[in-house]
Each structure stands twice: as structure tokens, then as C-alpha cells.
Scaffold this motif. Sequence first.
Motif, PDB file in Angstrom:
ATOM      1  N   TYR A   1       0.891  -1.291  -0.211  1.00  0.00           N
ATOM      2  CA  TYR A   1       0.166   0.376   0.283  1.00  0.00           C
ATOM      3  C   TYR A   1       0.764   1.795  -0.040  1.00  0.00           C
ATOM      4  CZ  TYR A   1      -4.325  -2.051   0.492  1.00  0.00           C
ATOM      5  OH  TYR A   1      -5.013  -2.891   0.529  1.00  0.00           O
ATOM      6  N   CYS A   2       1.995   1.335  -0.306  1.00  0.00           N
ATOM      7  CA  CYS A   2       3.081   2.114   0.255  1.00  0.00           C
ATOM      8  C   CYS A   2       3.034   3.188  -1.392  1.00  0.00           C
ATOM      9  CB  CYS A   2       4.928   1.886   0.463  1.00  0.00           C
ATOM     10  SG  CYS A   2       5.717   3.151   0.387  1.00  0.00           S
ATOM     11  N   PRO A   3       3.321   4.032  -1.740  1.00  0.00           N
ATOM     12  CA  PRO A   3       2.524   5.284  -2.742  1.00  0.00           C
ATOM     13  C   PRO A   3       4.160   4.787  -3.559  1.00  0.00           C
ATOM     14  CG  PRO A   3       2.342   6.259  -0.914  1.00  0.00           C
ATOM     15  CD  PRO A   3       2.456   5.417   0.326  1.00  0.00           C
ATOM     16  N   SER A   4       5.337   5.239  -2.702  1.00  0.00           N
ATOM     17  CA  SER A   4       6.280   5.596  -2.724  1.00  0.00           C
ATOM     18  C   SER A   4       7.250   4.014  -3.181  1.00  0.00           C
ATOM     19  CB  SER A   4       7.356   6.704  -2.360  1.00  0.00           C
ATOM     20  OG  SER A   4       7.747   5.845  -0.491  1.00  0.00           O
ATOM     21  N   GLY A   5       6.779   2.950  -2.744  1.00  0.00           N
ATOM     22  CA  GLY A   5       7.467   2.220  -2.762  1.00  0.00           C
ATOM     23  C   GLY A   5       8.856   1.937  -2.323  1.00  0.00           C
ATOM     24  N   ALA A   6       8.315   2.652  -0.969  1.00  0.00           N
ATOM     25  CA  ALA A   6      10.504   2.874  -0.087  1.00  0.00           C
ATOM     26  C   ALA A   6       9.947   1.366   1.085  1.00  0.00           C
ATOM     27  CB  ALA A   6      10.152   4.129   1.311  1.00  0.00           C
ATOM     28  N   LEU A   7       8.713   0.790   0.968  1.00  0.00           N
ATOM     29  CA  LEU A   7       9.151  -0.493   2.358  1.00  0.00           C
ATOM     30  C   LEU A   7       9.468  -2.091   0.959  1.00  0.00           C
ATOM     31  CD1 LEU A   7       5.908   0.209   4.335  1.00  0.00           C
ATOM     32  CD2 LEU A   7       8.528   1.076   4.146  1.00  0.00           C
ATOM     33  N   SER A   8      10.069  -2.769   2.029  1.00  0.00           N
ATOM     34  CA  SER A   8      10.976  -3.908   1.063  1.00  0.00           C
ATOM     35  C   SER A   8      10.233  -4.948   1.407  1.00  0.00           C
ATOM     36  CB  SER A   8      11.502  -4.761   2.079  1.00  0.00           C
ATOM     37  OG  SER A   8      12.470  -5.953   2.244  1.00  0.00           O
TER      38      SER A   8
ATOM     39  N   ALA B   1      12.555   7.677  -0.522  1.00  0.00           N
ATOM     40  CA  ALA B   1      11.993   7.941  -1.427  1.00  0.00           C
ATOM     41  C   ALA B   1      10.177   7.914  -0.567  1.00  0.00           C
ATOM     42  CB  ALA B   1      11.216   6.639  -1.801  1.00  0.00           C
ATOM     43  N   CYS B   2      10.562   7.621   0.626  1.00  0.00           N
ATOM     44  CA  CYS B   2       9.004   8.169   1.489  1.00  0.00           C
ATOM     45  C   CYS B   2       8.848   9.688   1.543  1.00  0.00           C
ATOM     46  CB  CYS B   2       9.439   7.150   2.888  1.00  0.00           C
ATOM     47  SG  CYS B   2       8.307   8.048   4.091  1.00  0.00           S
ATOM     48  N   ARG B   3      10.182  10.431   1.985  1.00  0.00           N
ATOM     49  CA  ARG B   3      10.094  11.534   1.988  1.00  0.00           C
ATOM     50  C   ARG B   3       9.634  12.596   1.400  1.00  0.00           C
ATOM     51  NH1 ARG B   3      10.907  14.170   7.555  1.00  0.00           N
ATOM     52  NH2 ARG B   3      10.647  12.677   8.771  1.00  0.00           N
ATOM     53  N   SER B   4      10.285  11.941   0.192  1.00  0.00           N
ATOM     54  CA  SER B   4       9.436  13.285  -0.863  1.00  0.00           C
ATOM     55  C   SER B   4       8.701  12.736  -1.831  1.00  0.00           C
ATOM     56  CB  SER B   4      10.281  12.640  -2.793  1.00  0.00           C
ATOM     57  OG  SER B   4      11.701  11.738  -2.491  1.00  0.00           O
ATOM     58  N   TYR B   5       7.512  11.903  -1.310  1.00  0.00           N
ATOM     59  CA  TYR B   5       6.435  11.571  -0.817  1.00  0.00           C
ATOM     60  C   TYR B   5       5.697  12.376  -0.384  1.00  0.00           C
ATOM     61  CZ  TYR B   5       1.546   9.803  -1.127  1.00  0.00           C
ATOM     62  OH  TYR B   5       0.348   9.737  -1.935  1.00  0.00           O
ATOM     63  N   TRP B   6       5.809  12.770   0.639  1.00  0.00           N
ATOM     64  CA  TRP B   6       6.060  14.062   1.644  1.00  0.00           C
ATOM     65  C   TRP B   6       5.693  15.609   1.320  1.00  0.00           C
ATOM     66  CZ3 TRP B   6       7.165  13.212   7.377  1.00  0.00           C
ATOM     67  CH2 TRP B   6       7.514  11.782   7.864  1.00  0.00           C
ATOM     68  N   TYR B   7       6.207  15.269   0.070  1.00  0.00           N
ATOM     69  CA  TYR B   7       5.860  17.166  -0.693  1.00  0.00           C
ATOM     70  C   TYR B   7       5.201  16.789  -1.625  1.00  0.00           C
ATOM     71  CZ  TYR B   7      10.421  18.046   1.457  1.00  0.00           C
ATOM     72  OH  TYR B   7      11.733  18.866   2.175  1.00  0.00           O
TER      73      TYR B   7
ATOM     74  N   ASN C   1       2.774  15.007   5.956  1.00  0.00           N
ATOM     75  CA  ASN C   1       3.409  13.564   5.950  1.00  0.00           C
ATOM     76  C   ASN C   1       2.013  12.591   5.611  1.00  0.00           C
ATOM     77  OD1 ASN C   1       1.609  13.065   8.407  1.00  0.00           O
ATOM     78  ND2 ASN C   1       3.597  13.816   9.552  1.00  0.00           N
ATOM     79  N   CYS C   2       2.815  11.093   5.451  1.00  0.00           N
ATOM     80  CA  CYS C   2       1.823  10.142   4.686  1.00  0.00           C
ATOM     81  C   CYS C   2       1.479   9.838   6.011  1.00  0.00           C
ATOM     82  CB  CYS C   2       2.926   9.091   3.993  1.00  0.00           C
ATOM     83  SG  CYS C   2       2.176   8.327   3.116  1.00  0.00           S
ATOM     84  N   GLY C   3       1.715   8.332   6.492  1.00  0.00           N
ATOM     85  CA  GLY C   3       1.079   7.357   7.263  1.00  0.00           C
ATOM     86  C   GLY C   3       0.156   6.169   6.446  1.00  0.00           C
ATOM     87  N   ILE C   4       0.700   6.435   5.946  1.00  0.00           N
ATOM     88  CA  ILE C   4      -0.197   5.136   5.195  1.00  0.00           C
ATOM     89  C   ILE C   4      -0.241   3.376   5.684  1.00  0.00           C
ATOM     90  CG2 ILE C   4      -1.211   3.531   2.742  1.00  0.00           C
ATOM     91  CD1 ILE C   4      -0.945   6.703   1.279  1.00  0.00           C
ATOM     92  N   CYS C   5       1.382   3.460   5.391  1.00  0.00           N
ATOM     93  CA  CYS C   5       1.630   1.916   6.090  1.00  0.00           C
ATOM     94  C   CYS C   5       1.260   2.235   7.374  1.00  0.00           C
ATOM     95  CB  CYS C   5       3.296   2.496   6.138  1.00  0.00           C
ATOM     96  SG  CYS C   5       4.132   3.469   7.045  1.00  0.00           S
ATOM     97  N   PHE C   6       1.311   3.113   8.434  1.00  0.00           N
ATOM     98  CA  PHE C   6       0.617   2.545   9.888  1.00  0.00           C
ATOM     99  C   PHE C   6      -0.854   2.652   9.569  1.00  0.00           C
ATOM    100  CE2 PHE C   6       3.628   4.910  12.727  1.00  0.00           C
ATOM    101  CZ  PHE C   6       4.815   5.093  11.684  1.00  0.00           C
TER     102      PHE C   6
HETATM  103  S1  SF4 Z   1       4.991   6.837   5.338  1.00  0.00           S
HETATM  104 FE1  SF4 Z   1       4.747   4.470   5.620  1.00  0.00          FE
HETATM  105  S2  SF4 Z   1       4.144   4.612   3.262  1.00  0.00           S
HETATM  106 FE2  SF4 Z   1       3.246   6.883   3.601  1.00  0.00          FE
HETATM  107  S3  SF4 Z   1       5.103   6.714   2.006  1.00  0.00           S
HETATM  108 FE3  SF4 Z   1       6.088   6.603   4.200  1.00  0.00          FE
HETATM  109  S4  SF4 Z   1       6.856   4.522   4.074  1.00  0.00           S
HETATM  110 FE4  SF4 Z   1       5.307   4.668   2.155  1.00  0.00          FE
END
Ligand code: SF4
Length: 464
Positions: free
Chosen positions: A341-348, A375-381, A386-391
Motif C-alpha cells: 500500500y506504500c505509494p512511494s515503494g519505500a518499503l521492502s 522515496a518516502c520523504r519525497s512522497y510527503w512533498y 506527512n504520509c502514514g499510510i503504512c501505519f
Molecule cells: S509514510 Fe509509509 S506508506 Fe507513506 S510513503 Fe512513507 S513508507 Fe510509504
Amino acid sequence: MPNHLSRREFLKDMGLLGVGVGAGVAAPLGAVEAFGEDWNDKITLIDRPWWVKEVDQPTTEINWEGMQRFNERNTARRGFPKYVGDDEVKRLSDMQAANVKKFVAENKPGYSLRDMALYNADSMVPGTTFLPPAEGILTPEDRGVSRWEGTPEENSTMIRAAMRSFGAATVGFVELYPETTEKLIYSIDPDGKELVFTDDEQPSETETSRFIPRKARWVIVWTVQMSQETLTRAPTPLGAMTTAMAYDRNNFITHRLQSFLKGIGYIGLGEQGINALGIAPAFGAMAGLGEVGRINRLITPEYGPMVRVFKMVTDLPLAPTKPIDAGILNFCKACKTCAEYCPSGALSFDTEPSWDVKGDWNNPGHKAWFENSIACRSYWYEVGTNCGICFSVCPFSQKDKAFIHQMVQATVATTPLFNGFFTDMSRLSYLSKPAGEPQKDTEEWWNLDLPEMGFETSRGHKDV
Ligand code: SF4
Ligand code: SF4
């Protein structure tokens, strides 16, 4: 958790539901009428027990014509000297100071040094600081008594009680050793100051450094809850609001703890700002507040990842708490929902955690699912917050106190056999929107009647 019975629940408890039509129907209606004719009034906005009814006037009788606007300075709080005279105020104040001093010296129940320190703990300062407040806190010396002395176990129990009352969710303790846990204290703080361990008796701070006396060898670690219902609206400013509030509330908690420790005669060294002093998930895991999951953050058995983690170094001897295995890390091997579900592909997506870091933003030396934080931080911009989808998509976030949920968690903690099945069930039950989107409607949030701060404070605790 709502602390009331619905009408249906009430009737059910009274054995009055399910009696069928006909003769049986008369009984429930009769019982309900005993509570007044307006029992079925519709109550809006505030979710009240069903026997509370709205009325046109308060139960206090009012004569608006006989009422004027009131000068606050006439209250007894503000106007006391006017009513009793300055001499009497002085007499009473002297008596109060003498009484409190005497009660503390006598260790009178409810007036012990720690009771007074808890009461006087200050929290009216913005932000957080490394050093405790220099002024405004009465020390044992000021009170003419010895500092608090307790066994490490007593001290840990005392701090946990204080922290819960300040607003912490869970509390644990870590002892610092140069070869191991001391390495979890940052070398450089967020503002660029070096954190240095010294043999000095007292902590200090200069333009470039913060000095931690080695006698301060214990770390108090605590979690502060975020609202699952709110963060499920991530990635939006609305969803991010609960994260910001957790930091705000921690300012209050940190100040209270720092001044409480000073009030009982000990040092409390806090975080200079957000994410200062040491690695939060690492301290959380060492203190047994949770396990580090695929998101490379702390996942707690009680609240899942819906927490922020904070810490304070102290010389108050504390009994350390042990790390835990609640099956969380093992569950992450099969789950991977956050990564999907992570939109930035940051997670393994790797099944197993690894020793290999992804970049300088990771600290090597532990096996983890290291993330691509850039990648995560860039998506926040991109989303402007901030994001938090993964949470929000993590199965451990689901706020279900039902027995079945407890059973699932107990099973996860015992065997990994059903982890794949539970992952599928969790996605089917809780996740309704595609990857990258808020799982819940942001407009709907404004119509919710959430508990205070947006979360249950009794979750995971027995003595409530
Ligand atoms: S906060 Fe979590 S879901 Fe959102 S971009 Fe970062 S790693 Fe991915
Ligand atoms: S979503 Fe699944 S894999 Fe990710 S942290 Fe939560 S349990 Fe672990």
C-alpha cells in the motif's frame, strides 16, 4: 470506549428482548415507560446514554432579568484579599507554607516528596529541552528534606504511574551500557550539537555540545497514542493532525517528567526537539514496548504502530523492562500489506529482514526491513503533508477489542502458521480503498463523535 448501554443492550440485559410478539411485548414497553415518557427522544451530537433526555431549559432555574454580567475579579479565586483583607491572606499563606513543609517532612500520606513533586511538576513551557528547567521547581533541598530513595523496582513502578497520569500510553525502562545500549543515544542531535557522555556530576550544555553524566544510566521510554480513526485518513493534513498532536502532548509529558524528577532530587535529560536524544524505535524495542516491524518502526501489541515513541535519560535507578516477542516481527514476514500500500515503494518486500542498510539514513548493526526513506520523504512533498499510510493499513492498528481480535493476536504470538490467512482477513475486513489512497473518508471524520484525543485510553490497561 463508550461507557454506556444502548436501549437495545439495556433491554437485552434485562431479558426483555427476543420475547416475541403478543403477550410478551407488553413487558418491555412497561419497563421502559418507568423511565419516563421521553425515553425515545432523539439526541444529536453527543452520544449519551439513552436515559439522558434533552430538555428546553437546564434543571437549574434561571431569572435572566435578575442577572447581570459578572466581573471575574469578584470570584473568590481572584477577589479573596478583597473579602478577607491582606493580613488574613498573609496569615493563611504562611500557614499553608508551614503546613506543607511540615507534612512533607512528616511524610504524611498524600504529601510525600513524590506526591508533591507530581503535583508541582510544571508543563507550561513550549517545546522540549535537554536540560531540566533551571527555575520554578522546588527540589528536596528547597523543601528541607532528603531526596526520594526507592529500590529500582519501586522507582520503575512510580515512574510508570506518574507517566500514565501525564498522558503516556505505555512505559518501559532501558539501562545504558557503553558496549550496547549507549550506542542508541545519538552522536549528534537534530540541531547539530554533539551528545557527549562524561564523568561530570551534573549535565550541561554549550553552544556545540550536550553533556550526559555517566551516572545517568537509565532511559525512560514511553509511547504516546495517535488516533487510528484519524490516521486512517492518511495521507492528508487531516490524517497527519494526530501525529502533530502526539508531539504536542509529548511536550507536556516531557516537561512534567523532567520537573517531577527534579522535584524528587534526580536529573531528567530530555529530547531537545522532535526525534532528539536517541533512536526511538530501538529504545522502544529494548524497553519491550513493542517490536520493530516491516515499516522499520515500533509496533506495539496494544496500539500497533499508532504511537510515537519518546525517551528521557535519568540518574534515578530503574529496573529495566525486557524486550518482548508478540509474534509481530514474524507476522511481518508473511504480511507485506504496508509495502503493497506504500505509494512511494519505500518499503521492502523481502520475506526476511536483512543486515544490509539502504542508505546513510539507516543505522547498521541490526537486522531489519530497511526502508528507502528518501522515496518516502519525497512522497510527503507530493501530498503536502506527512504520509502514514503504512501505519494506517497495518493489521496491528485495527482498533478491535473484541475477543476474536484478542484471539488472533494470541495466535499470532504463538504460531506463524495462520499469518497469511490473518493478513488476507485483515485486508478484506478493514481495507476498502486502493493503495496510496486514504482508507477512510475525510468528510465523514467531521461527523464522528470520537473519544477524547481520538483514541481509547483504557486499551491495553487493566486498572481502569
Ligand atoms: S509514510 Fe509509509 S506508506 Fe507513506 S510513503 Fe512513507 S513508507 Fe510509504
Ligand atoms: S502492515 Fe503487515 S508487514 Fe507491514 S508492519 Fe504491519 S504487520 Fe508488518
